[in-house]
Design an enzyme around this catalytic site. Sequence first.
Site, short mmCIF file in Angstrom:
data_model
loop_
_atom_site.label_atom_id
_atom_site.label_comp_id
_atom_site.label_asym_id
_atom_site.label_seq_id
_atom_site.Cartn_x
_atom_site.Cartn_y
_atom_site.Cartn_z
N ALA A 1 0.89 -1.30 -0.03
CA ALA A 1 0.08 0.01 -0.01
C ALA A 1 0.73 1.22 0.17
O ALA A 1 2.15 1.11 0.37
CB ALA A 1 -1.01 0.08 1.29
N GLN B 1 1.12 3.35 2.06
CA GLN B 1 1.73 3.70 3.42
C GLN B 1 2.12 2.29 4.08
O GLN B 1 2.11 2.15 5.09
CB GLN B 1 0.44 4.16 4.38
CG GLN B 1 0.00 5.79 4.21
CD GLN B 1 1.22 6.42 4.36
OE1 GLN B 1 2.24 6.43 5.31
NE2 GLN B 1 1.35 7.50 3.69
N SER B 2 2.83 1.80 3.17
CA SER B 2 3.53 0.28 3.69
C SER B 2 4.89 0.67 4.39
O SER B 2 5.81 1.18 3.97
CB SER B 2 3.74 -0.58 2.32
OG SER B 2 4.51 -1.58 2.60
N ASN B 3 4.75 -0.07 5.48
CA ASN B 3 6.05 -0.11 6.16
C ASN B 3 6.92 -0.89 5.59
O ASN B 3 8.15 -0.70 5.87
CB ASN B 3 5.55 -0.73 7.76
CG ASN B 3 4.76 -0.03 8.57
OD1 ASN B 3 4.88 1.30 8.83
ND2 ASN B 3 3.46 -0.50 8.84
N VAL C 1 7.43 -1.74 2.41
CA VAL C 1 8.15 -1.07 1.48
C VAL C 1 9.12 0.10 1.88
O VAL C 1 10.14 0.07 1.41
CB VAL C 1 6.84 -0.31 0.36
CG1 VAL C 1 7.78 0.75 -0.74
CG2 VAL C 1 6.20 -1.56 -0.20
#
Length: 331
Positions: A76, A78-80, A82
């Site tokens: 997403a 807001q991916s942690n 990534v």
Amino acid sequence: MNIKERLSSIAKIDLLHTATPLMKLNNISEYLSRDIYIKRDDITPLAMGGNKLRKLEFIIADALQKKARVLVTAGAIQSNHVRQTAAIAAMYGLECVALLENPLQSGNSLYLNNGNKLLTDLFNTRCYFCAELTDPNAQMQELIESLNLENAYVVPVGGSNALGSLGYVNCAVEIVQQKTNNVEFAAVIVASGSAGTQAGLAMGLHTILPQTPVIGVTVSRTIEQQQPKIEKLQNEIGELLNLTDFPKVQLWDQYFLPAYGAPNNKGQQAIELLAQKEGILLDPVYTSKAMAGLIDNILNESIEGNQPILFIHTGGSPALFAYPEIHVASI
């Protein structure tokens, strides 16, 4: 050969350098009239912390062995995961390409540009967008082909393949080494998303402390949808480590609605409670909903016995700055 020796036979790079703290939450324990401990994987030492670093210790070791020059991953906006993958790519002089979705279909500038996305951009990540991650591995392969990327290595969503899940088998070993002999946990509570954290923890603890269940609080799926993902990973972990005894998958799925990535009232209350009583930050996507499950089940006396409970803080606090829904109230 014990599980620690089996883990040591598989290549990994040392990104954590030391164990994350395991500590008692004194104020929350008094508030809930039950001893609550926390494992602080939110303060792992890279890119504002988080649980993905444990998984990436094994995954990136494999990528480096295979002479990768580009890390390709997905998640997403807001991916942690990534964010942390991008940071490690920067650390090792690799390019990072990320395929991102907007699961909330939000047009809010905070959500689109702040929090994890801001940090991901700071690490010089090439971000591409899709309407939805319906089959991430296939979509990442298509992206690799369309960009003509050479020596590309696919890092799965959440770092949750069997190799990445070994990071949380290793965490189970760490927990056993850290806990005092007179503390036996009634349960370990953790957010359950891409499933690798829960699968690794459950396999590790089942081997070392078989009386300690791992309960996953789902952040995006029902029990019927999530359970097969965890069982599949447990089987694959078993193959890697030559384990044949598997724990029962335990899940709570009452806390993720209205949707993945969408805050809810119980999660908001958990954020406020931990901040105002312990000075610890939860995030609106994963850990707030997991803590909401822990609190709810203690208040409803549905966790058997009176032994302490361990909460695994998987991180994600940068997302707080991306959600305009998050407000501050006095408890």
